[in-house]
Write an enzyme that holds these catalytic residues in place. Structure first.
Site, PDB file in Angstrom:
ATOM      1  N   GLU A  29      27.011  32.499  32.647  1.00  0.00           N
ATOM      2  CA  GLU A  29      25.999  32.910  31.679  1.00  0.00           C
ATOM      3  C   GLU A  29      25.916  31.897  30.538  1.00  0.00           C
ATOM      4  O   GLU A  29      26.912  31.634  29.869  1.00  0.00           O
ATOM      5  CB  GLU A  29      26.339  34.304  31.160  1.00  0.00           C
ATOM      6  CG  GLU A  29      26.257  35.364  32.266  1.00  0.00           C
ATOM      7  CD  GLU A  29      27.083  36.603  31.977  1.00  0.00           C
ATOM      8  OE1 GLU A  29      27.709  36.656  30.897  1.00  0.00           O
ATOM      9  OE2 GLU A  29      27.103  37.509  32.828  1.00  0.00           O
ATOM     10  N   SER A  57      25.013  39.555  35.522  1.00  0.00           N
ATOM     11  CA  SER A  57      25.513  40.386  36.618  1.00  0.00           C
ATOM     12  C   SER A  57      26.729  39.695  37.221  1.00  0.00           C
ATOM     13  O   SER A  57      26.639  38.978  38.222  1.00  0.00           O
ATOM     14  CB  SER A  57      24.431  40.594  37.683  1.00  0.00           C
ATOM     15  OG  SER A  57      24.926  41.403  38.731  1.00  0.00           O
ATOM     16  N   GLU A  58      27.877  39.912  36.579  1.00  0.00           N
ATOM     17  CA  GLU A  58      29.091  39.200  36.969  1.00  0.00           C
ATOM     18  C   GLU A  58      29.485  39.467  38.418  1.00  0.00           C
ATOM     19  O   GLU A  58      29.935  38.562  39.137  1.00  0.00           O
ATOM     20  CB  GLU A  58      30.243  39.576  36.033  1.00  0.00           C
ATOM     21  CG  GLU A  58      30.130  38.998  34.639  1.00  0.00           C
ATOM     22  CD  GLU A  58      29.144  39.762  33.765  1.00  0.00           C
ATOM     23  OE1 GLU A  58      28.698  39.211  32.745  1.00  0.00           O
ATOM     24  OE2 GLU A  58      28.825  40.926  34.117  1.00  0.00           O
ATOM     25  N   GLN A  80      32.691  34.019  29.762  1.00  0.00           N
ATOM     26  CA  GLN A  80      32.818  33.852  28.314  1.00  0.00           C
ATOM     27  C   GLN A  80      33.804  34.836  27.690  1.00  0.00           C
ATOM     28  O   GLN A  80      34.361  34.555  26.631  1.00  0.00           O
ATOM     29  CB  GLN A  80      31.450  34.023  27.655  1.00  0.00           C
ATOM     30  CG  GLN A  80      30.456  32.937  27.998  1.00  0.00           C
ATOM     31  CD  GLN A  80      29.131  33.146  27.289  1.00  0.00           C
ATOM     32  OE1 GLN A  80      29.064  33.822  26.257  1.00  0.00           O
ATOM     33  NE2 GLN A  80      28.079  32.571  27.828  1.00  0.00           N
ATOM     34  N   PHE A  86      37.701  42.208  34.575  1.00  0.00           N
ATOM     35  CA  PHE A  86      37.904  43.569  35.068  1.00  0.00           C
ATOM     36  C   PHE A  86      36.736  43.993  35.959  1.00  0.00           C
ATOM     37  O   PHE A  86      36.916  44.710  36.939  1.00  0.00           O
ATOM     38  CB  PHE A  86      38.043  44.561  33.905  1.00  0.00           C
ATOM     39  CG  PHE A  86      39.227  44.287  33.007  1.00  0.00           C
ATOM     40  CD1 PHE A  86      40.443  43.882  33.526  1.00  0.00           C
ATOM     41  CD2 PHE A  86      39.117  44.443  31.636  1.00  0.00           C
ATOM     42  CE1 PHE A  86      41.529  43.639  32.704  1.00  0.00           C
ATOM     43  CE2 PHE A  86      40.203  44.207  30.801  1.00  0.00           C
ATOM     44  CZ  PHE A  86      41.408  43.794  31.344  1.00  0.00           C
ATOM     45  N   HIS A 128      37.070  42.669  24.063  1.00  0.00           N
ATOM     46  CA  HIS A 128      36.867  41.232  24.215  1.00  0.00           C
ATOM     47  C   HIS A 128      38.145  40.429  23.957  1.00  0.00           C
ATOM     48  O   HIS A 128      38.072  39.197  23.858  1.00  0.00           O
ATOM     49  CB  HIS A 128      35.786  40.740  23.246  1.00  0.00           C
ATOM     50  CG  HIS A 128      34.446  41.350  23.472  1.00  0.00           C
ATOM     51  ND1 HIS A 128      34.141  42.635  23.086  1.00  0.00           N
ATOM     52  CD2 HIS A 128      33.329  40.858  24.045  1.00  0.00           C
ATOM     53  CE1 HIS A 128      32.885  42.909  23.411  1.00  0.00           C
ATOM     54  NE2 HIS A 128      32.366  41.837  23.995  1.00  0.00           N
TER      55      HIS A 128
END
Length: 322
Positions: A29, A57-58, A80, A86, A128
């Site tokens: 991204e 959309s990982e 990032q 996860f 994060h």
């Protein structure tokens, strides 16, 4: 010797491998604009076909990378935020990692998962600020956590050339570290590094905590002789190198910015005590059990392992021994 930052070392490694091997490409991204400041300039240099922006959309683009690797390419995915791992744990562990094993080595899945800025950053709060490297070491995915610019370059290059999936955690606390570097070269997986030799206690420090451990060792130099061991690769782990160190010092402290329970520190201690008779009980300096980092900066720092805690653990370990 030219000074090189950890962040620029990652950029140079990506650029060198994109130039060396046409099968390498980068995706993630906002990689074209260099949102993480690691991929800056690479799209202009290599084009948007090889430095590809992805949708948010990982799971989709992580699975896409697995397919590309099976087809003979060498994708590098930039995440990032560490907690995005996860979301894609199933894609990495159950697919990319297991395909070569379940086919008896009939296929290769050379994907590199790069996390530039793992761990705590200023006020990025609970979702994060994780360091989930112990999860990947647990399931047997190659897992590296470089501490220095030279190792950031060398381990990322090795990861990209490796024929199995590799997760590269680049700690936020190390990203702005600068060092004199006169030779950049691949660093082998599974080989630790002693940054400082000592006689009284071995401190195993992971990632950016290597620099804190070296600072504490210097502060205590007139009281305790501290050896600082950097594993660099958490899986495979250089247990032979660490065993040799602890066999000389007789004492062990592990400094790990992960949660205490079921973390790397516990595994390192268990592996050592199976091999070496220690002069004193080992100690670990970690985040608390089940820690979730708060937003408030003071609370964020309070949850992370720090230099004062390490110094205390070293003193107690030396005091407990003969």
């Amino acid at each position: 010797m030219p000074r090189l930052s950890y962040r620029r070392a990652l950029t140079r490694a990506l650029g060198d491998e994109l130039a060396r091997d046409d099968a390498v490409f980068l995706l993630g991204e906002d990689v074209q604009v260099g949102a993480s400041l690691v991929t800056t300039g690479l799209a202009k240099r290599f084009g948007t076909e090889r430095v590809r922006d992805t949708p948010l959309s990982e799971q989709a683009f992580t699975s896409f990378a697995t397919g590309a690797a099976l087809a003979g390419l060498r994708p590098v995915i930039e995440f990032q935020i560490p907690s995005l791992l996860f979301l894609v744990f199933e894609q990495i562990v159950n697919h990319a990692h297991k395909f070569p094993l379940m086919t008896g080595g009939q296929c290769r899945v050379p994907v590199t998962y790069l996390v530039p800025g793992s761990g705590s950053r200023t006020g990025w709060a609970g979702q994060h600020s994780d360091h989930p490297y112990s999860l990947f070491a647990h399931v047997g995915v190659v897992t590296v956590v470089p501490a220095t610019p030279a190792d950031a370059y060398g381990l990322l290059v090795t990861a990209i050339r490796h024929d199995d999936p590799v997760v590269v955690f680049a700690p936020a606390g190390a990203m702005d570290v600068r060092d004199d570097v006169d030779d950049l070269a691949p660093v082998p997986l599974g080989r630790g590094r002693i940054h400082r030799f000592g006689d009284d206690v071995t401190v195993v420090a992971i990632g950016h905590l290597v620099h804190d451990a070296l600072a504490v060792a210097e502060e205590l130099a007139d009281q305790v002789s501290v050896e600082v061991f950097d594993p660099r690769t958490l899986y495979p782990f250089d247990i032979d190198g660490l065993t040799e160190s602890v066999a000389r010092t007789g004492r062990l402290v592990v400094f790990d910015d992960g949660n205490r329970s079921c973390g790397m520190a516990a595994e390192i201690i268990a592996s050592v005590v199976e091999r070496v008779r220690l002069l004193a009980p080992p100690r670990r300096v970690t985040r608390p059990d089940g820690a979730v980092l708060p937003f408030a900066p003071a609370l964020d720092r309070a949850v992370q392992p720090g230099r004062d805690q390490l110094a205390t653990a070293i003193h107690l370990t030396v005091k407990d021994g003969p």
